[in-house]
Design a protein around this motif. Structure first.
Motif, PDB file in Angstrom:
ATOM      1  N   MET A 135      48.101  74.217  85.311  1.00 38.53           N
ATOM      2  CA  MET A 135      46.791  73.701  84.931  1.00 38.53           C
ATOM      3  C   MET A 135      45.965  73.400  86.178  1.00 38.53           C
ATOM      4  O   MET A 135      46.474  72.805  87.133  1.00 38.53           O
ATOM      5  N   ILE A 136      44.722  73.805  86.160  1.00 38.25           N
ATOM      6  CA  ILE A 136      43.825  73.496  87.266  1.00 38.25           C
ATOM      7  C   ILE A 136      43.255  72.099  87.034  1.00 38.25           C
ATOM      8  O   ILE A 136      42.562  71.854  86.052  1.00 38.25           O
ATOM      9  N   LYS A 137      43.541  71.203  87.947  1.00 36.32           N
ATOM     10  CA  LYS A 137      43.074  69.823  87.793  1.00 36.32           C
ATOM     11  C   LYS A 137      41.640  69.641  88.257  1.00 36.32           C
ATOM     12  O   LYS A 137      40.867  68.913  87.638  1.00 36.32           O
ATOM     13  N   VAL A 138      41.278  70.309  89.370  1.00 37.74           N
ATOM     14  CA  VAL A 138      39.931  70.147  89.919  1.00 37.74           C
ATOM     15  C   VAL A 138      39.393  71.504  90.378  1.00 37.74           C
ATOM     16  O   VAL A 138      40.081  72.246  91.074  1.00 37.74           O
ATOM     17  N   SER A 139      38.155  71.776  89.974  1.00 37.54           N
ATOM     18  CA  SER A 139      37.422  72.931  90.497  1.00 37.54           C
ATOM     19  C   SER A 139      36.462  72.425  91.578  1.00 37.54           C
ATOM     20  O   SER A 139      35.622  71.567  91.310  1.00 37.54           O
ATOM     21  N   VAL A 140      36.623  72.948  92.788  1.00 31.49           N
ATOM     22  CA  VAL A 140      35.741  72.593  93.897  1.00 31.49           C
ATOM     23  C   VAL A 140      34.690  73.686  94.022  1.00 31.49           C
ATOM     24  O   VAL A 140      35.031  74.849  94.252  1.00 31.49           O
ATOM     25  N   ILE A 141      33.416  73.318  93.864  1.00 32.62           N
ATOM     26  CA  ILE A 141      32.318  74.286  93.886  1.00 32.62           C
ATOM     27  C   ILE A 141      31.496  74.056  95.150  1.00 32.62           C
ATOM     28  O   ILE A 141      30.993  72.956  95.381  1.00 32.62           O
ATOM     29  N   ILE A 142      31.378  75.121  95.978  1.00 30.09           N
ATOM     30  CA  ILE A 142      30.746  74.974  97.294  1.00 30.09           C
ATOM     31  C   ILE A 142      29.668  76.040  97.485  1.00 30.09           C
ATOM     32  O   ILE A 142      29.986  77.215  97.677  1.00 30.09           O
ATOM     33  N   PRO A 143      28.387  75.657  97.437  1.00 28.54           N
ATOM     34  CA  PRO A 143      27.335  76.598  97.843  1.00 28.54           C
ATOM     35  C   PRO A 143      27.382  76.803  99.357  1.00 28.54           C
ATOM     36  O   PRO A 143      27.603  75.847 100.105  1.00 28.54           O
ATOM     37  N   VAL A 144      27.155  78.027  99.803  1.00 28.33           N
ATOM     38  CA  VAL A 144      27.254  78.339 101.235  1.00 28.33           C
ATOM     39  C   VAL A 144      26.024  79.134 101.655  1.00 28.33           C
ATOM     40  O   VAL A 144      25.703  80.160 101.054  1.00 28.33           O
ATOM     41  N   TYR A 145      25.362  78.641 102.700  1.00 34.23           N
ATOM     42  CA  TYR A 145      24.216  79.382 103.243  1.00 34.23           C
ATOM     43  C   TYR A 145      24.120  79.152 104.744  1.00 34.23           C
ATOM     44  O   TYR A 145      23.807  78.041 105.204  1.00 34.23           O
ATOM     45  N   ASN A 146      24.432  80.180 105.522  1.00 33.44           N
ATOM     46  CA  ASN A 146      24.253  80.184 106.985  1.00 33.44           C
ATOM     47  C   ASN A 146      24.847  78.944 107.654  1.00 33.44           C
ATOM     48  O   ASN A 146      24.170  78.236 108.409  1.00 33.44           O
ATOM     49  N   VAL A 147      26.118  78.702 107.406  1.00 32.94           N
ATOM     50  CA  VAL A 147      26.786  77.545 108.023  1.00 32.94           C
ATOM     51  C   VAL A 147      28.077  77.992 108.716  1.00 32.94           C
ATOM     52  O   VAL A 147      29.068  77.260 108.745  1.00 32.94           O
ATOM     53  N   SER A 148      28.061  79.176 109.294  1.00 34.80           N
ATOM     54  CA  SER A 148      29.283  79.710 109.898  1.00 34.80           C
ATOM     55  C   SER A 148      29.831  78.797 110.996  1.00 34.80           C
ATOM     56  O   SER A 148      31.046  78.754 111.221  1.00 34.80           O
ATOM     57  N   ALA A 149      28.963  78.054 111.673  1.00 34.31           N
ATOM     58  CA  ALA A 149      29.414  77.173 112.754  1.00 34.31           C
ATOM     59  C   ALA A 149      30.292  76.042 112.244  1.00 34.31           C
ATOM     60  O   ALA A 149      31.123  75.515 112.985  1.00 34.31           O
ATOM     61  N   TYR A 150      30.123  75.645 110.981  1.00 34.52           N
ATOM     62  CA  TYR A 150      30.858  74.499 110.431  1.00 34.52           C
ATOM     63  C   TYR A 150      31.796  74.891 109.290  1.00 34.52           C
ATOM     64  O   TYR A 150      32.593  74.071 108.840  1.00 34.52           O
ATOM     65  N   LEU A 151      31.703  76.132 108.837  1.00 35.21           N
ATOM     66  CA  LEU A 151      32.360  76.516 107.585  1.00 35.21           C
ATOM     67  C   LEU A 151      33.876  76.416 107.650  1.00 35.21           C
ATOM     68  O   LEU A 151      34.521  75.958 106.694  1.00 35.21           O
ATOM     69  N   ARG A 152      34.477  76.814 108.751  1.00 33.54           N
ATOM     70  CA  ARG A 152      35.945  76.780 108.835  1.00 33.54           C
ATOM     71  C   ARG A 152      36.459  75.333 108.750  1.00 33.54           C
ATOM     72  O   ARG A 152      37.489  75.078 108.103  1.00 33.54           O
ATOM     73  N   GLN A 153      35.762  74.417 109.407  1.00 30.32           N
ATOM     74  CA  GLN A 153      36.181  73.013 109.323  1.00 30.32           C
ATOM     75  C   GLN A 153      36.136  72.530 107.870  1.00 30.32           C
ATOM     76  O   GLN A 153      37.039  71.838 107.406  1.00 30.32           O
ATOM     77  N   CYS A 154      35.086  72.922 107.166  1.00 29.94           N
ATOM     78  CA  CYS A 154      34.969  72.554 105.759  1.00 29.94           C
ATOM     79  C   CYS A 154      36.103  73.157 104.936  1.00 29.94           C
ATOM     80  O   CYS A 154      36.810  72.440 104.219  1.00 29.94           O
ATOM     81  N   LEU A 155      36.286  74.458 105.040  1.00 30.07           N
ATOM     82  CA  LEU A 155      37.279  75.149 104.204  1.00 30.07           C
ATOM     83  C   LEU A 155      38.704  74.734 104.549  1.00 30.07           C
ATOM     84  O   LEU A 155      39.564  74.663 103.661  1.00 30.07           O
ATOM     85  N   ASP A 156      38.979  74.455 105.810  1.00 29.82           N
ATOM     86  CA  ASP A 156      40.312  73.965 106.185  1.00 29.82           C
ATOM     87  C   ASP A 156      40.602  72.618 105.531  1.00 29.82           C
ATOM     88  O   ASP A 156      41.728  72.358 105.082  1.00 29.82           O
ATOM     89  N   SER A 157      39.587  71.752 105.470  1.00 27.08           N
ATOM     90  CA  SER A 157      39.799  70.446 104.852  1.00 27.08           C
ATOM     91  C   SER A 157      39.940  70.566 103.337  1.00 27.08           C
ATOM     92  O   SER A 157      40.515  69.692 102.697  1.00 27.08           O
ATOM     93  N   VAL A 158      39.434  71.663 102.768  1.00 30.22           N
ATOM     94  CA  VAL A 158      39.604  71.894 101.328  1.00 30.22           C
ATOM     95  C   VAL A 158      40.968  72.516 101.046  1.00 30.22           C
ATOM     96  O   VAL A 158      41.704  72.074 100.160  1.00 30.22           O
ATOM     97  N   SER A 159      41.319  73.546 101.807  1.00 31.89           N
ATOM     98  CA  SER A 159      42.610  74.209 101.575  1.00 31.89           C
ATOM     99  C   SER A 159      43.782  73.275 101.871  1.00 31.89           C
ATOM    100  O   SER A 159      44.870  73.435 101.321  1.00 31.89           O
ATOM    101  N   GLY A 160      43.565  72.285 102.752  1.00 31.04           N
ATOM    102  CA  GLY A 160      44.629  71.343 103.107  1.00 31.04           C
ATOM    103  C   GLY A 160      44.731  70.138 102.196  1.00 31.04           C
ATOM    104  O   GLY A 160      45.485  69.198 102.507  1.00 31.04           O
TER     105      GLY A 160
END
Length: 425
Positions: A1-26
């Protein structure tokens, strides 16, 4: 069962995106799905999203032309399967236990929404900024709603969606969506969701790290968005009225206080005099009357500073208002200069005291050294006395042995003499 759906709009944030996604995947809560919607990025954001999609099956990437965050969030909600959803931003990052803590608290109280606090940090320096997304007074009950916490309900938290874990069925049943406009597209969806929820709980922990003062952010040009602010809160008023939420006078009072605070905040961010003049005219002639705020009585406004500015706006011309603000700032500037002057005097006095303390410390250290020398001398004298005492003791012992030896000899001599005398008899 999926407990939480994380919805992330993304627009031209490549400089910060990995930090964001790493904190989500972790995240320590593993039963999640991550729906990322690329909003027509022209940098490397989409290729970064594809990397995470290929390496982690929980990531799903959607694409659209540049239609802004409201459209992206709605598209992500259409695809979501989780029991709860949360709308995070791609230039922020998150505590690794954020989803687990939010989900656990929501489940404990069977909550429709769980709201946490967040921590701002400067985009350039990385320094933490003093700001809270939960505002007092807090409700006395752990589980509350607009029906039980009326007066301060709309002042409790900001209309951002990213510090709120929301039961997905609530959004679907109430047919709540984000406005599909460029600016301020979260006000209508967020506050409508809060007002429709029957069970809301707070989690007073800073779990979201919000990147403030980013030059490319839509929020960085807030002063150009007066029309969007008016539109967002006008649509919100109509929606809340349609749902009967503003029929309660206490709720309506809280809502008007929220709107007034936002309007005053936006006015402070006008970028030109002409912009300020137009905003001032629209507030007095259109917005305040339309919102039922043209003649608010004394004591109706909660915040004293907001009340003062409101009555100034209503009673003064723009020139008079700006001059009044100038005088206020000038007075504050004088007060600040006096505070600086007093602070410098205090610093000089503290430095003088520090010098005196250092001198006393040096004197005490010298005294300590002298005492140590005296102590060593005393110990040396004691050692010498002990040596003399030991020598004297040896002499006494030696004299005692000699005396004892003499006594033995005298005794033997007397015994021999007596023996001869007896034998002569």
């Amino acid at each position: 069962m999926i407990k939480v759906s994380v919805i992330i709009p993304v627009y031209n944030v490549s400089a910060y995106l990995r930090q964001c996604l790493d904190s989500v995947s972790g995240q320590t809560l593993s039963e999640i799905e991550v729906i990322c919607i690329d909003d027509g990025s022209t940098d490397d954001s989409l290729s970064i999203l594809r990397e995470y999609e290929q390496s982690d099956s929980r990531f799903h990437v959607l694409t659209q032309e540049n239609c802004y965050a409201g459209v992206a969030r709605n598209k992500g909600l259409e695809q979501a399967q989780g029991e709860y959803v949360i709308f995070w931003d791609a230039d922020d990052y998150f505590a690794l236990d954020a989803l687990e803590l939010l989900y656990q608290r929501a489940k404990i109280f069977d909550a429709d929404i769980c709201i946490c606090d967040a921590q701002d940090f400067d985009a350039d320096s990385g320094k933490l900024l003093a700001h809270s997304y939960l505002h007092k007074p807090f409700p006395e009950e752990e589980v509350f709603s607009v029906k039980t916490f009326k007066k301060y309900f709309f002042l409790l938290t900001a209309p951002v969606p990213w510090n709120k874990l929301i039961r997905r069925s609530l959004l679907l049943q109430e047919n709540i969506r984000f406005q599909e406009i460029q600016h301020i597209n979260d006000v209508l969806g967020t506050f409508t969701t809060l007002a429709c929820a029957e069970r809301i709980v707070l989690l007073k922990k800073k779990l979201i790290f919000y990147r403030a003062n980013r030059s490319a952010s839509l929020m960085s040009t807030y002063g150009n968005k007066q029309d969007s602010v008016f539109l967002a809160y006008w649509c919100l008023k109509n929606e809340l009225e349609r749902r009967g939420i503003l029929e309660d006078e206490e709720v309506l009072q809280g809502f008007r206080n929220k709107v007034l605070g936002i309007y005053l905040y936006t006015m402070r961010h006008c970028n030109t005099l002409e912009q300020c003049r137009e905003y001032y005219r629209e507030l007095k002639e259109e917005q305040f009357p339309a919102m039922g705020m043209a003649q608010l009585p004394e004591g109706y406004i909660f915040n004293q500073k907001d009340e003062e500015k409101y009555h100034q706006l209503m009673n003064l011309s723009l020139e008079e208002y700006l001059f009044d603000q100038f005088c206020y700032l000038n007075l504050k500037n004088k007060e600040s200069r006096q505070v600086i002057k007093d602070t410098k005097s205090e610093c000089r006095e503290l430095k003088r005291r520090l010098r005196e303390s250092k001198e006393k410390i040096r004197a005490l250290r010298n005294e300590k050294k002298a005492l140590k020398i005296k102590l060593r001398q005393s110990r040396a004298e004691c050692d010498l006395l002990r040596e003399k005492e030991a020598d004297q003791q040896k002499i006494i012992e030696q004299q005692g042995r000699q005396l004892q030896l003499k006594s033995v000899r005298v005794g033997l001599s007397i015994s021999r003499t007596l023996g001869r005398l007896r034998s002569g008899d």
